[in-house]
Every structure is written in structure tokens, then in C-alpha cells.
Design a protein around this motif. Structure first.
Motif, PDB file in Angstrom:
ATOM      1  N   LEU A 105       0.815  -1.211   0.000  1.00 11.41           N
ATOM      2  CA  LEU A 105       0.000   0.000   0.000  1.00 11.41           C
ATOM      3  C   LEU A 105       0.849   1.262   0.000  1.00 11.41           C
ATOM      4  CD1 LEU A 105      -2.858  -1.006   2.489  1.00 11.41           C
ATOM      5  CD2 LEU A 105      -2.970  -0.902  -0.007  1.00 11.41           C
ATOM      6  N   ASN A 106       1.943   1.247   0.733  1.00 16.16           N
ATOM      7  CA  ASN A 106       2.825   2.418   0.767  1.00 16.16           C
ATOM      8  C   ASN A 106       3.391   2.710  -0.623  1.00 16.16           C
ATOM      9  OD1 ASN A 106       2.386   2.769   3.467  1.00 16.16           O
ATOM     10  ND2 ASN A 106       4.353   1.953   4.142  1.00 16.16           N
ATOM     11  N   THR A 107       3.747   1.657  -1.344  1.00 17.68           N
ATOM     12  CA  THR A 107       4.292   1.836  -2.693  1.00 17.68           C
ATOM     13  C   THR A 107       3.254   2.456  -3.616  1.00 17.68           C
ATOM     14  OG1 THR A 107       5.692  -0.109  -2.349  1.00 17.68           O
ATOM     15  CG2 THR A 107       5.449   0.675  -4.611  1.00 17.68           C
ATOM     16  N   LEU A 108       1.994   2.140  -3.376  1.00 16.22           N
ATOM     17  CA  LEU A 108       0.912   2.713  -4.174  1.00 16.22           C
ATOM     18  C   LEU A 108       0.461   4.071  -3.640  1.00 16.22           C
ATOM     19  CD1 LEU A 108      -1.392  -0.422  -4.735  1.00 16.22           C
ATOM     20  CD2 LEU A 108       0.323   0.525  -6.282  1.00 16.22           C
ATOM     21  N   LYS A 109       1.148   4.557  -2.590  1.00 23.50           N
ATOM     22  CA  LYS A 109       0.808   5.818  -1.935  1.00 23.50           C
ATOM     23  C   LYS A 109      -0.601   5.767  -1.342  1.00 23.50           C
ATOM     24  CE  LYS A 109       3.917   8.572  -4.814  1.00 23.50           C
ATOM     25  NZ  LYS A 109       4.066   9.724  -5.734  1.00 23.50           N
ATOM     26  N   LEU A 110      -0.922   4.604  -0.771  1.00 16.15           N
ATOM     27  CA  LEU A 110      -2.218   4.406  -0.131  1.00 16.15           C
ATOM     28  C   LEU A 110      -2.036   4.057   1.339  1.00 16.15           C
ATOM     29  CD1 LEU A 110      -4.022   2.282  -2.894  1.00 16.15           C
ATOM     30  CD2 LEU A 110      -4.335   4.720  -2.413  1.00 16.15           C
ATOM     31  N   ASP A 111      -1.007   4.620   1.956  1.00 15.47           N
ATOM     32  CA  ASP A 111      -0.703   4.281   3.342  1.00 15.47           C
ATOM     33  C   ASP A 111      -1.773   4.770   4.317  1.00 15.47           C
ATOM     34  OD1 ASP A 111       0.738   6.560   2.097  1.00 15.47           O
ATOM     35  OD2 ASP A 111       1.086   7.147   4.176  1.00 15.47           O
ATOM     36  N   ASN A 112      -2.635   5.698   3.880  1.00 13.73           N
ATOM     37  CA  ASN A 112      -3.678   6.200   4.774  1.00 13.73           C
ATOM     38  C   ASN A 112      -5.001   5.450   4.635  1.00 13.73           C
ATOM     39  OD1 ASN A 112      -2.056   8.245   5.912  1.00 13.73           O
ATOM     40  ND2 ASN A 112      -2.458   9.597   4.171  1.00 13.73           N
ATOM     41  N   VAL A 113      -5.035   4.461   3.776  1.00 17.98           N
ATOM     42  CA  VAL A 113      -6.267   3.698   3.573  1.00 17.98           C
ATOM     43  C   VAL A 113      -6.616   2.926   4.843  1.00 17.98           C
ATOM     44  CG1 VAL A 113      -7.226   1.698   2.369  1.00 17.98           C
ATOM     45  CG2 VAL A 113      -6.098   3.507   1.071  1.00 17.98           C
ATOM     46  N   ASP A 114      -7.853   3.032   5.297  1.00 21.97           N
ATOM     47  CA  ASP A 114      -8.249   2.316   6.510  1.00 21.97           C
ATOM     48  C   ASP A 114      -9.232   1.183   6.243  1.00 21.97           C
ATOM     49  OD1 ASP A 114     -10.552   3.709   5.905  1.00 21.97           O
ATOM     50  OD2 ASP A 114     -10.496   4.991   7.678  1.00 21.97           O
ATOM     51  N   THR A 115      -9.746   1.107   4.995  1.00 20.73           N
ATOM     52  CA  THR A 115     -10.692   0.053   4.638  1.00 20.73           C
ATOM     53  C   THR A 115     -10.417  -0.434   3.219  1.00 20.73           C
ATOM     54  OG1 THR A 115     -12.419   1.064   6.009  1.00 20.73           O
ATOM     55  CG2 THR A 115     -13.131  -0.546   4.375  1.00 20.73           C
ATOM     56  N   VAL A 116     -10.440  -1.745   3.043  1.00 24.73           N
ATOM     57  CA  VAL A 116     -10.344  -2.327   1.712  1.00 24.73           C
ATOM     58  C   VAL A 116     -11.491  -3.320   1.544  1.00 24.73           C
ATOM     59  CG1 VAL A 116      -7.839  -2.053   1.540  1.00 24.73           C
ATOM     60  CG2 VAL A 116      -8.788  -4.170   2.486  1.00 24.73           C
ATOM     61  N   ASN A 117     -11.917  -3.494   0.311  1.00 23.92           N
ATOM     62  CA  ASN A 117     -12.924  -4.513   0.033  1.00 23.92           C
ATOM     63  C   ASN A 117     -12.256  -5.662  -0.706  1.00 23.92           C
ATOM     64  OD1 ASN A 117     -15.749  -5.531  -0.161  1.00 23.92           O
ATOM     65  ND2 ASN A 117     -15.266  -5.412  -2.335  1.00 23.92           N
ATOM     66  N   VAL A 118     -12.256  -6.835  -0.103  1.00 19.26           N
ATOM     67  CA  VAL A 118     -11.644  -8.015  -0.705  1.00 19.26           C
ATOM     68  C   VAL A 118     -12.726  -8.747  -1.493  1.00 19.26           C
ATOM     69  CG1 VAL A 118     -10.345 -10.119  -0.278  1.00 19.26           C
ATOM     70  CG2 VAL A 118     -10.061  -8.149   1.243  1.00 19.26           C
ATOM     71  N   GLY A 119     -12.631  -8.680  -2.795  1.00 16.59           N
ATOM     72  CA  GLY A 119     -13.682  -9.238  -3.630  1.00 16.59           C
ATOM     73  C   GLY A 119     -13.880 -10.730  -3.482  1.00 16.59           C
ATOM     74  N   GLN A 120     -12.777 -11.471  -3.311  1.00 12.65           N
ATOM     75  CA  GLN A 120     -12.845 -12.931  -3.260  1.00 12.65           C
ATOM     76  C   GLN A 120     -11.910 -13.449  -2.155  1.00 12.65           C
ATOM     77  OE1 GLN A 120     -11.633 -11.330  -6.147  1.00 12.65           O
ATOM     78  NE2 GLN A 120     -13.646 -11.058  -7.078  1.00 12.65           N
ATOM     79  N   PRO A 121     -12.350 -13.457  -0.920  1.00 12.03           N
ATOM     80  CA  PRO A 121     -11.492 -13.896   0.188  1.00 12.03           C
ATOM     81  C   PRO A 121     -10.943 -15.308   0.009  1.00 12.03           C
ATOM     82  CG  PRO A 121     -13.456 -12.813   1.033  1.00 12.03           C
ATOM     83  CD  PRO A 121     -13.663 -12.996  -0.429  1.00 12.03           C
ATOM     84  N   THR A 122     -11.741 -16.207  -0.560  1.00 14.21           N
ATOM     85  CA  THR A 122     -11.272 -17.589  -0.732  1.00 14.21           C
ATOM     86  C   THR A 122     -10.097 -17.648  -1.702  1.00 14.21           C
ATOM     87  OG1 THR A 122     -12.930 -17.957  -2.473  1.00 14.21           O
ATOM     88  CG2 THR A 122     -13.518 -18.584  -0.214  1.00 14.21           C
ATOM     89  N   TYR A 123     -10.136 -16.800  -2.730  1.00 14.95           N
ATOM     90  CA  TYR A 123      -9.013 -16.772  -3.671  1.00 14.95           C
ATOM     91  C   TYR A 123      -7.754 -16.274  -2.986  1.00 14.95           C
ATOM     92  CZ  TYR A 123      -5.765 -15.165  -7.189  1.00 14.95           C
ATOM     93  OH  TYR A 123      -4.605 -14.955  -7.918  1.00 14.95           O
ATOM     94  N   PHE A 124      -7.861 -15.196  -2.216  1.00 15.82           N
ATOM     95  CA  PHE A 124      -6.674 -14.635  -1.582  1.00 15.82           C
ATOM     96  C   PHE A 124      -6.091 -15.581  -0.539  1.00 15.82           C
ATOM     97  CE2 PHE A 124      -8.332 -10.812  -3.541  1.00 15.82           C
ATOM     98  CZ  PHE A 124      -7.166 -10.196  -3.991  1.00 15.82           C
TER      99      PHE A 124
END
Length: 686
Positions: A278-297
Motif C-alpha cells: 500500500l505504501n508503494t501505491l501511496k495508499l498508506d492512509n487507507v483504513d478500509t479495503v474490500n476483498v472481492g474474493q477472500p477464498t481466492y486470496f
């Protein structure tokens, strides 16, 4: 992965104007004299009651044989070809003049010139990707998370993708989505089905060939063993494919919503350093993500943990090579086409270079080119007339909702409120993109493509955590397409489709309602198909249906699923009614909605009687079928059946029309006719 539904190219070229685009209460005398039915498009050796598609389109198919550069060529491609020529004329003028550095004109013109410079492309060979491949060849496991993020910034998404989309619980805000992706062939079925072995074998040959041409096999110590390296990459992708959530399940938006904190996601996939990513994407302040397919991950975590780093490096290198091939020397371009064009789709020849380069300019500088396109080719009056036309179809859909016998009043009320809240976008955006940060330089074609990808990625990622810009367009003005986006409850018709040849200003409106009217009704119905119906008028994922109405909707939709499941699209290959349900519902609804508007116009005297031997009702359905006139290769039939959520053109006619009572009446379809479908099996939804 944006949750919007677009018509295929073949559906969306029909949006121009017709004279009854005045309010429906207008009773002006019709001025048109043509029937709107092109008689040479018909094949009267076949009865309409036996094979309506062949009857309505057989003549066109004979007159328009499939060219070598096409896997499918339909009546809509006439407009597509014309649009490309218009864009080419614009770009050629810019590339022939000296433009000030940093201007849009300079960027458009120079990118085209660089793409057309075949001498430099041939001399450079694989050089534009050598540095990147060298870095991958020496990549250590501890560097993987950062590398995946950096590749994402370049528009490459090995293993998974991160993108911004509206929060399903608060459509006004953009949140980060994590999604399964990264299969080089495409659909997961190519990896898992036994009868796809030939495709997999050819894919291995492609990888082996390109590993050698790019010099990666030498860097990785596999020179002379490229086939073995390619097989190991295929094995890795097959493990990923086995973990993929199937495409039919993904049609249910509730199955793809699993919001969590980055820390929770880290627990799900410890093989990736989520903070570094996330830091590399400059998204270090993100506090929520939506995981579309938890079983895949969860499965991906196991795959990354057990896979040899040598194979992971080869897979990453293959992602780079595969994404770059179209922008390198001819040996890469030809190898890429041999698999993705010939093997998968059955094409015989690649498109001319100028068409491919115009496509690149369009992809990299879409709205910049769009400004020029609109100024040169888009008539202002078309936008005004389209706005009125959309209102006509909204009226018709509203009347059908009110008259519905299967919906309770509370659900009807919610549906009507959603319909009234549609955001309508026509022609082009009010505000244009700023391309000042994108540099087009004279180094290499691929280097410019990478800069454009990084520019686009930075733009998209910067939206995460911010309010959704509901004035933004998901397509450029010159795009020959249209879409409905449930998260913003909007329908969009770019300028590229608001033109002839498919709409005939001098034709009777029975045909125009059958073509343009059905198309607009199709887009509107997407707001109430099996996916769109889950979103409210603001674009939030909300169940606004009564339990009774939801059950009835599913029961009625199942008739469409069963019907299309039973269609044999090729010997031993059947359609996927569940996967194509949304588009089939939209076709069904679009026909019914536009037919209602057509009947309203007829009652007001704006439709002529019999013309060219056909009643107004018959002309309506002949015009609809003509939208789908096309020739298609067998390979493309098989590919689209796996990958495309739209049914094949033939079946959007022969599969959809039997469900429409008005069609059966118009052509007097009898129980003994092949086109007949018993009334109890006909889907009646919208």
C-alpha cells in the motif's frame, strides 16, 4: 472491475435521432417515406417462423463476408470502421505539423508517429523491456510485495489487482477493491477443462517463444529450456485458476463485498507485506479495503508460500513480456497475434498497423482525442434530440412498471423512484481530463505506453478515500459503446455512437423504435436486471425489494436461464444462461419497453401502415434483428461463450424474440413452428 454494464460494440451503434423524438404527445404528420427495412438484408428462402435471424440477416451476411482481420464482423462494424477513419484523419493532421511541446496536439501527433515508426521498432527489438526483465531475474522474495505494487502502477496486475470503486454502502465515497486476476489466457476454464488442452499447449509455445526472443530465459538460466520454464508458469497459473471464484458467482454483488482493515487483509495473505504494498501505491492512509474474493486470496497465500521463487519470477517476467508484445518489434507482434488472434479467435490476419496505433493513441490519450473528435464530428443537435428520446423510453418503462401484475405497490414505488433518478450522460463530458502531467517522448513506443499507464494508474488510485466524481465518464466520447453504472445509477451514450449509418432519418419510426429504441430500453433495463436491481436510486447496495417480489423476480428470471442453457451454440457446446442473464434480461426488457413506446407513437399517428410488404410491428422486429447481423468464426463462438456475458448475436434474436408476445403475434408464430415458445415458458419481467 468497475461495476458497470456496457453494451457490446454490436449493440451500441444505433443511437442517433429519429423524427418522433419529440414528446410523445406530439401528433405532427409523419414525414418519412422509407420502411427502414433493407430488403437486400433479408433471406426469403427461409421462413421467419423457422429461423428469424437467418430470415432477417441472411442477405446481409452473404453480402458482407468475414474479412481476414475479423473474428466477428457485424453491421455495427461499419460504424466502427468509419470512426477509426475519422480518428485517423484527425491524428494524421497533427502528426504532420510541428506542435508546441507539452500541448495535447504534440502528444497525440508524436505518439502516433512513434507507433508508426517501424524502422525504429525493428531496430530496438526487445530492448525497451530489457531493464525490467533484468530486475525481475534478480528479484528476491523479500522484494516481491514492492515489485507487485510497482507493476500495478504500470498497469500490470499479476496475481491480483487493486483499484478504486464506490463504497457499496456509501456510493458517494471511493474505496479500495482487491480482485482476483492474472491469468494470461483469460477465463479460468481454459486452464481447468480437459477439452482445452490444445489451447494450453499453444499457450506454452507462445511463452517459450517469447521468453527466448525477450532474452529472459538466458537471464534466468533457462536458455534452451524455455518450454520447461513455460510449463512451470502454466502450472502456477493453473493453481491460480483453480482458486478463482467462478464468473457466475461474481454476478452476485453481495458475493463480492467483504470489507476489512488492511491489518485484517494482512492476516488473510501473510505472504504479501500489505503495508509495503500500500505504501508503494501511496495508499498508506487507507483504513478500509474490500476483498472481492477472500477464498481466492487465502489460496493465493498458499500458492505464494509454496511456489519456487524461480517460477514466480518467470511468471512476473511473462506478465511484462505479454503486456509489451503489441508495442515491440514485428516478431513479438506476430507471435502475440498467432495465439490471441488466430488460436483463440480464429482471425487470419492482424489489423493494419495504423488501426492498432490509433487504438493505442485512443487508449493513452482518450479524452484528449475526444475533444478533437467532438469538435470535428459531433452535431450539437444530436445531444438535444437524444435527451428527449431517453425521456420517451423512461416514460415507457415507467408505464410498464406501473402496470406490472407481479410486483407489490411498495416495490413499484421504489422502482419508479430509481427510474426517475437516472443520471443521463450524452455525447461528451462537461469537464475534460488534464493531461499536462503525461509526457510523450521520442525514446520508444513501449516506454510511452508505460508512462501513459502510470499516468492513468496514479489518476485512478488518487480517487481512493475521496468522494466519487459522478460527473466523470467511464468511456471516452469517441467510444462506440454505451453503459449503465449501478453505483451512480447512470446511463451513458458517448458521441461515437450518436451517428449514422444505422439510424435512417428518412425511415418510418417503426424501424427506429426497433433499433435505437430497444438499445436505450436495454440500458435502462440494466438498472433492474439480476445485478442492477440490487442497487438503490443513489447507487448503494440495498435490498429495496419485498421478499415476495424478489422471489417472483428470480422465478421469472429462471425461465431465461433455462432457455439459454438449452441453446446449442456449437456442436456439443451450450450457452450459459446464468452468466448471460443480465444481458438477456436487458434485451427482453429493452424490446418490451421500446415496443410500448412504439405502440404509443402508433396510436398518435406517427407510424405509417404497411410498407414494403411489412406491417409496422413486423418492421419493428426486423429492425431489431438487423442490429445483430454478423458473421462469426467458430473459434470466436467458443471464446465468447466462455468469456462474454452477452449471448451471441444469433441468439439475442432467436433466443430472445420467442419470449416476446408481440413478436409471436406479428409473425403469427404457431406451436408447430421452430420459433415458437409456449406462453408458460416465456419470461415476462419488465
Amino acid at each position: 472491475m468497475k461495476k458497470w454494464f456496457s453494451l457490446t460494440l454490436s449493440m451500441v451503434i444505433l443511437f442517433f435521432v429519429f423524427t418522433s423524438s419529440q414528446p410523445m404527445t406530439t401528433k405532427s404528420k409523419p414525414k418519412k417515406v422509407k420502411s427502414g427495412v433493407t430488403l437486400t438484408n433479408l433471406d426469403k428462402s427461409v421462413k421467419p417462423t423457422e429461423d428469424f435471424y437467418q430470415y432477417a440477416c441472411g442477405g446481409w451476411m452473404k453480402l458482407n463476408p468475414l474479412g481476414p482481420e475479423y473474428a466477428r464482423f457485424g453491421s455495427f462494424d461499419v460504424l466502427g470502421e468509419n470512426n477509426q477513419k475519422q480518428l485517423k484523419d484527425l491524428v494524421l493532421k497533427l502528426s504532420a505539423q510541428k506542435n508546441a511541446a507539452g500541448t495535447l496536439e504534440q502528444k497525440v501527433g508524436d505518439l502516433y508517429k512513434i507507433g508508426m515508426d517501424t524502422v525504429t521498432l525493428q531496430n530496438q527489438g526487445a530492448q525497451p523491456i530489457q531493464t525490467e526483465l533484468g530486475a525481475i531475474a534478480s528479484l528476491r522474495r523479500a522484494q516481491l510485495s514492492r515489485k507487485l505494487a510497482d507493476m500495478s502502477l504500470e498497469g500490470l496486475h499479476p496475481f491480483f489487482a487493486l483499484f478504486g470503486s464506490s463504497d457499496p454502502d456509501n456510493s458517494d465515497m471511493t474505496i479500495a477493491y482487491l480482485w482476483q486476476t492474472g491469468l494470461g489466457i483469460g477465463d479460468r476454464d481454459y486452464y481447468l477443462e480437459k477439452d482445452q488442452q490444445n489451447i494450453r499447449d499453444e499457450y506454452v509455445k507462445l511463452m517459450a517463444k517469447m521468453f527466448k526472443m525477450a532474452g529472459y530465459s538466458k537471464m534466468a538460466g533457462f536458455e534452451g529450456n524455455e518450454t520447461e520454464l513455460a510449463k512451470r508458469v502454466l502450472s502456477l497459473e493453473t493453481m491460480m485458476a483453480s482458486a478463482f471464484v467462478d464468473k457466475t458467482t461474481l454476478r452476485d454483488p453481495y458475493q463480492t463485498i467483504h470489507k476489512c482493515t488492511p491489518a485484517d487483509f494482512q492476516k488473510m495473505i501473510p505472504a504479501i507485506d500489505v503495508k509495503v504494498y500500500l505504501n508503494t501505491l501511496k495508499l498508506d492512509n487507507v483504513d478500509t479495503v474490500n476483498v472481492g474474493q477472500p477464498t481466492y486470496f487465502a489460496s493465493l497465500n498458499h500458492i505464494l508460500s509454496v511456489a519456487d521463487m524461480e517460477v514466480i519470477r518467470a511468471y512476473l517476467a511473462w506478465n511484462v513480456i505479454n503486456a509489451a508484445a503489441s508495442y515491440l518489434s514485428d516478431d513479438f507482434v506476430n507471435a502475440d497475434f498467432d495465439f490471441y488472434g488466430k488460436v483463440l479467435s480464429g482471425k487470419q490476419e492482424n489489423r493494419p498497423r495504423w488501426k492498432r496505433v490509433i487504438g493505442t493513441v485512443d487508449g493513452c490519450l482518450g479524452e484528449a482525442l475526444g475533444q478533437m473528435y467532438v469538435k470535428a464530428y459531433f452535431p450539437a443537435e444530436a445531444k438535444v434530440r437524444m435527451e428527449q428520446l431517453v425521456k420517451n423510453l423512461q416514460w415507457a418503462l415507467g408505464e410498464r412498471i406501473k402496470a406490472s401484475t407481479w410486483m407489490t405497490e411498495v416495490t413499484k414505488k421504489n422502482a419508479l423512484e430509481k427510474l426517475a433518478a437516472f443520471r443521463v450522460k450524452i455525447g461528451y463530458p462537461d469537464k475534460w481530463r488534464d493531461y499536462s502531467a503525461l509526457q510523450i517522448q521520442n525514446d520508444s513506443y513501449y516506454a510511452n505506453v508505460v508512462r501513459a499507464r502510470r499516468f492513468e494508474s496514479a489518476y485512478r488510485l488518487s480517487k481512493i478515500g475521496k468522494p466519487v466524481d459522478k460527473d466523470e465518464w467511464q468511456m471516452t466520447p469517441q467510444t462506440v459503446n454505451a453503459y449503465y453504472d449501478p453505483s451512480t445509477n447512470e446511463i451513458c451514450f458517448p458521441a461515437g455512437i450518436l451517428q449514422p449509418p444505422f439510424f435512417d432519418m428518412n425511415a418510418d419510426d417503426a424501424a427506429n423504435y426497433g433499433a435505437i429504441g430497444v438499445v436505450i430500453g436495454h440500458e435502462m433495463t440494466h438498472g433492474f436486471d439480476d445485478q442492477g436491481r440490487n442497487y438503490d436510486l443513489k447507487g448503494n447496495l440495498t435490498d429495496w425489494w419485498t421478499e415476495q417480489d424478489a422471489a417472483t423476480f428470480k422465478e421469472r428470471s429462471q425461465l431465461i436461464v433455462d432457455h439459454f442453457n438449452a441453446i446449442e451454440v456449437a456442436p456439443g457446446v451450450f450457452g450459459n444462461g446464468s452468466f448471460t442473464l443480465g444481458e438477456n434480461i436487458a434485451d427482453n426488457g429493452g424490446l418490451n419497453v421500446s415496443y410500448s413506446a412504439f405502440q404509443k407513437a402508433k396510436s398518435e399517428g406517427t407510424i405509417k401502415g404497411d410498407m414494403d410488404g411489412y406491417t409496422p410491428e413486423q418492421r419493428f422486429f426486423l429492425a431489431y434483428a438487423a442490429v445483430w447481423a454478423a458473421n462469426i468464426r467458430q473459434e470466436e463462438i467458443l471464446r465468447r461463450t466462455k468469456e462474454d456475458p452477452h449471448s451471441l448475436g444469433r441468439w439475442r434474436v432467436n433466443g430472445t424474440l420467442p419470449h416476446i408476445d408481440a413478436f409471436n403475434n406479428a409473425f403469427n408464430i404457431q406451436p408447430s413452428d421452430p420459433m415458437y415458445l409456449a406462453p408458460e415458458k416465456r419470461a415476462r419481467i419488465w
